[in-house]
Enzyme design. Structure first.
Site, PDB file in Angstrom:
ATOM      1  N   SER D  45      37.571  35.747  33.243  1.00  0.00           N
ATOM      2  CA  SER D  45      37.737  37.097  33.749  1.00  0.00           C
ATOM      3  C   SER D  45      37.537  36.992  35.250  1.00  0.00           C
ATOM      4  O   SER D  45      36.532  36.436  35.701  1.00  0.00           O
ATOM      5  CB  SER D  45      36.714  38.045  33.119  1.00  0.00           C
ATOM      6  OG  SER D  45      37.042  39.379  33.454  1.00  0.00           O
ATOM      7  N   GLU D  46      38.487  37.500  36.026  1.00  0.00           N
ATOM      8  CA  GLU D  46      38.469  37.183  37.458  1.00  0.00           C
ATOM      9  C   GLU D  46      37.291  37.824  38.193  1.00  0.00           C
ATOM     10  O   GLU D  46      37.018  37.461  39.329  1.00  0.00           O
ATOM     11  CB  GLU D  46      39.796  37.546  38.132  1.00  0.00           C
ATOM     12  CG  GLU D  46      40.125  39.010  38.148  1.00  0.00           C
ATOM     13  CD  GLU D  46      41.023  39.374  36.974  1.00  0.00           C
ATOM     14  OE1 GLU D  46      40.898  38.741  35.904  1.00  0.00           O
ATOM     15  OE2 GLU D  46      41.834  40.306  37.130  1.00  0.00           O
ATOM     16  N   ASN D  47      36.591  38.749  37.558  1.00  0.00           N
ATOM     17  CA  ASN D  47      35.384  39.277  38.193  1.00  0.00           C
ATOM     18  C   ASN D  47      34.219  38.293  38.129  1.00  0.00           C
ATOM     19  O   ASN D  47      33.157  38.591  38.664  1.00  0.00           O
ATOM     20  CB  ASN D  47      34.992  40.643  37.597  1.00  0.00           C
ATOM     21  CG  ASN D  47      34.905  40.636  36.088  1.00  0.00           C
ATOM     22  OD1 ASN D  47      35.682  39.944  35.420  1.00  0.00           O
ATOM     23  ND2 ASN D  47      33.984  41.387  35.542  1.00  0.00           N
ATOM     24  N   SER D  87      35.836  32.384  41.878  1.00  0.00           N
ATOM     25  CA  SER D  87      36.744  32.818  40.826  1.00  0.00           C
ATOM     26  C   SER D  87      38.193  32.683  41.281  1.00  0.00           C
ATOM     27  O   SER D  87      39.049  32.196  40.537  1.00  0.00           O
ATOM     28  CB  SER D  87      36.437  34.279  40.459  1.00  0.00           C
ATOM     29  OG  SER D  87      37.052  34.629  39.246  1.00  0.00           O
TER      30      SER D  87
END
Lengths: 221, 220, 220, 221
Positions: D45-47, D87
């Site tokens: 998840s890019e967060n 990320s």
């Protein structure tokens, strides 16, 4: 008094409570011993820690906690560890309050040469170029002369570490501040006259009417 | 998915002439068994990208003493007289890079950046032959990414997926190098079951690690 | 050296028209008390640099709903219809930045870089008006550093020096922003004695934090 | 069969054991439910996490563990958390094996437009531009048409997400691969003929002599 201890005691007065400081190898390292009481300075080691301190006790060494020379150190409570990219982000991003570095030459523009002697000594710049470029204040701590030759010169003949003007030069003879107008003689060491400083200096110095004697932090007990 | 391999097999993947990024700072955080096995197998003509060459008998210094290194890209060789001797003799080529620039160049490769603009080195010999870019009146050097065939990484703990946890100043260049090389070989003091390392304590996510050196019998 | 101050006093330092970096991703990792106090004090004409504007009633969304924001530099506003409404009405100016580019621009400011070369956005509307640099035949956008007057940071734990420890996905932009702003104000769920947070668990070293919001009576 | 489930089941076959994958919001998210047995994929998840999974049980939510939409998620054993810079370093540095994204248009050059409709919808690109630029493979998962209009077009009329050619387009009618020669029709959905795909497509398609029927992962029990 030992000339290195004298320099370290004078430089120590430049550090302020709460400062983040990085001390170069050799003479600059001595500065940590001379901090005045009540002044808490956080020392960075560029290999990845804020809060380094000397090894607190024999037998307390650990191979994962070392200084930039690879020797075991301690860490104060509240220390922080990080990788090399962040370590130099702190240095280059302007978060380091002060660095104290040794010097081979400083010239009238306040430029420092301290990383190589062509044809002789090529150790590599390590973090020196980053420190001189990025620290908020750059203090050069060095002997005034080497083998009788002046180290404060008109123009550096050795390769520069950076083109950024250093903040202050502290030697065993004097405190000199590079300014827009040139190098200003701010203080002289105990027993040294401005005339003797001028004789031992190749660069032109601006000598104010009154040049006080060097202030010194008390020696450690 | 099986990442754990033997030490000898791992080093056999590295050919003569390979470019290696090697973690560590004066030996702290340099993978000891990988270094020793490189010496044992006698790999030659290596290019080493690392902060320093430590001292003779320590970390990367062992590779230098064994004359396995043809080229070094590093910030400092002053602590290893043998590196200096081989450089003067023309046996080893040394490219000196400011330490912060070295870190950013390695990171840039791993992070997919085409380069970074840095103030360090402007007006010095480091700037020779490099493009400069002015941004809002300030001149910066354009420093280019640095990659390698292999990264040799040292961690405190790994899990069997290959997540790596680092410790204090032994971290240094390891996380950036684990992003930047084509193949990543990691060595840890311990390999623990998956799930034992907290997600917040992972310094290098397992997807970056290709091979993990297993413990061998007799190593304690 | 005393960093802990009251919430109201901290927010009083922020003038109308200030540029704020605010950590968080859809509210996770956004400092809740600082946001509420900004609304309570009614600070106006703010520039907000943040990943997103969350949703109405959540995190940065509260600032938007209260009409405190004049300009947003962000990667995404799609989850907050109020931001979109104010943008269309001309009340709020929105600069959209790819999320990875936003992270690198903030980092570049904090790390003293003049800029980074990124492939993201090449050939798209994001490239308009930007300098491109070719490196070994590949074209990159030159993206410039992004700084701010204040960074409002959220951490899981702080110690009294101001060392910050982050947790899972609430970390996001907080560490980079804590490097990039002139003044850093941090809010943590807990403030613990110095020495309690392991050096390896520190995500933001204390020297970067200017002010730390203390716990207040009645907040539990 | 529901058209979204069909697309997700086909895309799921593109994921390989050990892959690091990033799924866009909406339709792409469904892909995770259709992984074949024995294929372990790590979802980013890019967060800031690798190893996200759906919330395992009601009541297990925590505000510090969320997806890119801000909703609570779970984490598999062996998950790793990190900041936004790392990320996107994973995404832009070529460490992400595959991303699955929704699409508004794909054109004959394999260019994707999926982030804005001028004068109408300007949500922002979020991480989409980085994902399309940096992932090793970019798979577009979308309905073949929108309100009867083709979404696979000669040339995108909407702003591009990147100028990088996507790897594969999976729709409810077909699997299409952008190549140097143009868009190649690789598979057709069950009950769909190549002719019907051509009718619903504005772009020119290269149709091989034999176009097999779409393979599909088994539906979750």
């Amino acid at each position: 008094m030992d000339e290195k201890a004298l320099i370290a005691r004078r430089v120590a007065l430049e550090l302020k409570d709460g400062d983040l400081a990085n001390l170069g190898i050799g003479l600059p390292t001595l500065v940590a011993r001379h901090l005045p009481a009540g002044v808490r300075v956080f020392f960075q080691s560029e290999n990845g820690i804020i809060g380094m301190q000397p090894l607190p006790e024999e037998g307390f060494a650990w191979s994962d906690l070392t200084d930039a020379g690879g020797s075991p150190i301690g860490a104060v409570p509240g220390a922080a560890a990080f990788d090399s990219a962040l370590s130099f982000g702190l240095i280059r991003g302007g978060h380091l309050d002060v660095t104290v570095l040794g010097g081979l030459q400083v010239d009238e523009e306040g430029h420092l040469a301290n990383w190589m002697v062509p044809g002789k000594m090529v150790p590599g710049m390590g973090g020196a170029m980053d420190l001189v470029t990025g620290a908020k204040r750059v203090i050069v701590a060095m002997t005034h002369t080497a083998k009788g030759e002046p180290k404060i010169v008109k123009r550096c003949t050795l390769p520069l570490t950076a083109v950024r003007r250093v903040s202050l030069v502290v030697t065993d003879m004097a405190v000199i501040e590079p300014t827009d107008d040139g190098l200003v003689l701010r203080e002289v060491a105990p027993g040294i006259t401005p005339e003797r400083v001028l004789e031992a200096t190749e660069a032109s110095l601006i000598v104010p009417a009154e040049v006080p004697t060097m202030r010194l932090a008390t020696a450690p007990s | 998915m099986k990442k754990v391999i033997g030490l000898a097999a791992a080093v056999e993947m590295i050919p003569d002439g390979a470019a290696l990024m090697i973690g560590g700072f004066m030996g702290a955080g340099t993978p000891p068994r990988l270094i020793d096995e490189l010496v044992r197998q006698g790999r030659r003509n290596l290019t080493v990208i690392a902060n320093d060459t430590a001292r003779p008998g320590v970390g990367i210094g062992k590779l230098v003493t064994a004359k396995l290194v043809r080229r070094v890209i590093t910030s400092h060789i002053g602590t290893n007289p043998e590196t200096q001797r081989q450089m003067i003799a023309g046996d080893i080529e040394v490219e000196l890079v400011p330490q912060g620039t070295l870190a950013e160049r390695i990171r840039a490769a791993g992070f997919g950046l085409g380069g970074v603009l840095t103030p360090t080195g402007v007006g010095t010999t480091v700037a020779e032959g490099k493009q400069t870019v002015a941004v809002n009146g300030t001149v910066f050097l354009l420093e280019l990414p640095l990659t390698a065939d292999f990264a040799l990484i040292n961690a405190k703990r790994a899990d069997y997926y290959g997540n790596l946890e680092y410790s204090l100043t032994a971290r240094n260049f390891n996380p950036a190098m684990a992003m930047a090389a084509a193949t990543v070989i990691a060595e840890a003091e311990d390999i623990v079951p998956v799930g034992v390392i907290s997600p917040d304590a992972v310094g290098t996510p397992h997807v970056l690690v290709d091979h993990l050196i297993g413990k061998e019998r007799g190593h304690g």
